[in-house]
Design an enzyme around this catalytic site. Structure first.
Site, short mmCIF file in Angstrom:
data_model
loop_
_atom_site.label_atom_id
_atom_site.label_comp_id
_atom_site.label_asym_id
_atom_site.label_seq_id
_atom_site.Cartn_x
_atom_site.Cartn_y
_atom_site.Cartn_z
N ASP A 261 6.48 -30.40 30.87
CA ASP A 261 5.57 -31.22 30.99
C ASP A 261 3.83 -30.47 31.26
OD1 ASP A 261 5.02 -33.25 29.75
OD2 ASP A 261 4.34 -34.38 31.27
N ASP A 307 7.61 -40.84 28.68
CA ASP A 307 7.22 -40.80 30.07
C ASP A 307 8.06 -42.26 30.52
OD1 ASP A 307 5.77 -38.70 30.31
OD2 ASP A 307 4.21 -39.86 29.70
#
Length: 426
Positions: A261, A307
């Site tokens: 990420d 997420d």
């Protein structure tokens, strides 16, 4: 994109005989995509001059409402999905079929899967970036709209509508026992290929019919509320049905995705570019101007489903471990880590607001959930038990049966003691 897609694919995969259904559907979609892209004439660029930078939105009361709503929208599917995973996966990764009594072991993620996840995710993400860069965005999003609508139909029906029908219909149990099997071949170019099967109960079919208007509304308008319903359903189903197997595998996966990420957000423009171009229900949205301009799609706060789903499946693993070790009497690991997830999410929003820049949420969520869970285990002197917990293994099946029997005996003994106390009081 791979992280966002994981939770959505699980909803349809659980109804199918093999995962070939998903992979074949993607092959068909990409084949059609190439055909559409080649048939479409290249449109001239409208304006090559760069647009002036837009000032960051002011942080006011409406923005605060939007961020609070995002936190609630992120935590709700994790809580619901984790609770439902107790029945879908079971403590120790073992469940018993309520109709046949058959013991079922979950198919859990392996360490090899964890290592390959960011590799495959990077390949898919960069491929999507190139597709949006050189092909028609409208054509790509048009094809994916049908794909996500199909998966959304099953996900919303299973996550929301089926529980509602079970609560409202007196004959819901009979409808859930009546099964219907559909066979179809996604590999239409190979007549000898084994057909995929889709098995649904009468209750699930009824739920799909009831869900169809919502799917039609989403396809017609792409309204943020309809998109959120699909996104929440994807998240609940992903957290509900996905097993990481062991704590170490989950920690490894989150650690690798931490760097994944950070690299794709801070190191390149790829992640942000694809997120802005990909028009699909892979994120939860909420208007920054809910009271003054709720229909302005340019003022939407957003959070990717990756997420939510990825930390969510880790939290669900901790909840099942809680039930495995205590027979359902305690959920200390889940509660502590769930609170840490909320702190990490709030930290992400604060940093994003202060620096006016997109933030990789896993940068803050991964340390929060890993430190909270490991710290709880160390403080309780149960780190070895947490690391030894293994879902889906044969030893775990026997341990789960023993744990359940012990919990029942403990409950029965407690009930007997309460009865004796009541007799003495009388």
């Amino acid at each position: 994109i791979n992280t966002e897609y994981m939770g959505t694919a699980l909803a349809l995969m659980k109804h199918c005989s093999t995962s070939r259904t998903i992979s074949s559907a993607l092959v068909v979609a990409l084949t059609l995509l190439v055909a559409v892209a080649k048939a479409e004439d290249a449109a001239p660029a409208a304006d090559a001059s760069p647009a002036p930078p837009t000032p960051p939105p002011p942080f006011d009361g409406e923005t605060f409402i939007a961020y609070v709503a995002l936190v609630v929208l992120a935590m709700t599917p994790i809580y619901v999905g984790a609770k439902r995973s107790l029945a879908a996966i079971g403590a120790g990764g073992v469940t018993k079929d309520e109709h046949t009594g058959e013991i079922q072991n979950v198919e859990a993620m392996t360490r090899r899967d964890a290592y390959m996840f960011p590799v495959m995710g990077s390949a898919v993400l960069f491929s999507m970036y190139l597709a949006f860069k050189f092909l028609s965005k409208d054509a790509i999003n048009f094809l994916f709209m049908f794909y996500f609508a199909l998966i959304g139909l099953f996900s919303v029906a299973d996550a929301f509508v089926v529980p509602m029908l079970e609560a409202l219909l007196p004959r819901a149990s009979a409808l859930s026992r009546a099964k219907h099997t559909f066979r179809f071949n996604f590999q239409f170019w190979d007549s000898s290929a084994a057909p995929s099967t889709l098995t649904l109960s009468s209750l699930q079919l009824l739920a799909c019919v009831a869900t169809a208007p919502l799917i039609g509304w989403y396809m017609a308008t792409k309204h943020w509320i309809a998109s959120n319903v699909l996104g929440l359903a994807f998240s609940i189903e992903g957290v509900r049905y996905m097993s990481l197997g062991t704590y170490s595998t989950g920690a490894l996966l989150l650690s690798l995705l931490f760097f994944y990420d950070v690299f794709w957000v801070f190191g390149t423009e790829v992640m942000v570019s694809v997120a802005k171009s990909f028009d699909a229900p892979i994120k939860v949205l909420f208007p920054r101007a809910l009271l003054s301009d709720p229909n302005n799609v340019k003022k939407l706060a957003m959070l990717g489903l990756g997420d939510i789903v990825l930390p969510g499946v880790f939290l669900a693993l901790l909840l099942r471990f809680d039930h495995f070790r205590s027979g359902g009497a305690s959920a200390v690991y889940f509660n502590v880590t769930f609170f840490a997830y909320a702190v990490g999410l709030v930290t992400t929003i604060v940093v994003m607001t202060v620096f006016h820049a997109a933030q990789p949420a896993l940068l803050y969520l991964v340390p929060a959930v890993l430190l909270a869970s490991a710290g709880t285990a160390i403080a309780r002197g149960e780190l070895s038990k947490l690391l030894e917990y293994d879902e889906g293994a044969p030893a775990a099946a026997a341990a789960a049966e023993t744990s359940a029997a012990t919990a029942k005996e403990s409950t029965a003994a407690g009930g007997a003691r309460e009865a004796v106390v009541a007799d003495k009081k009388e």
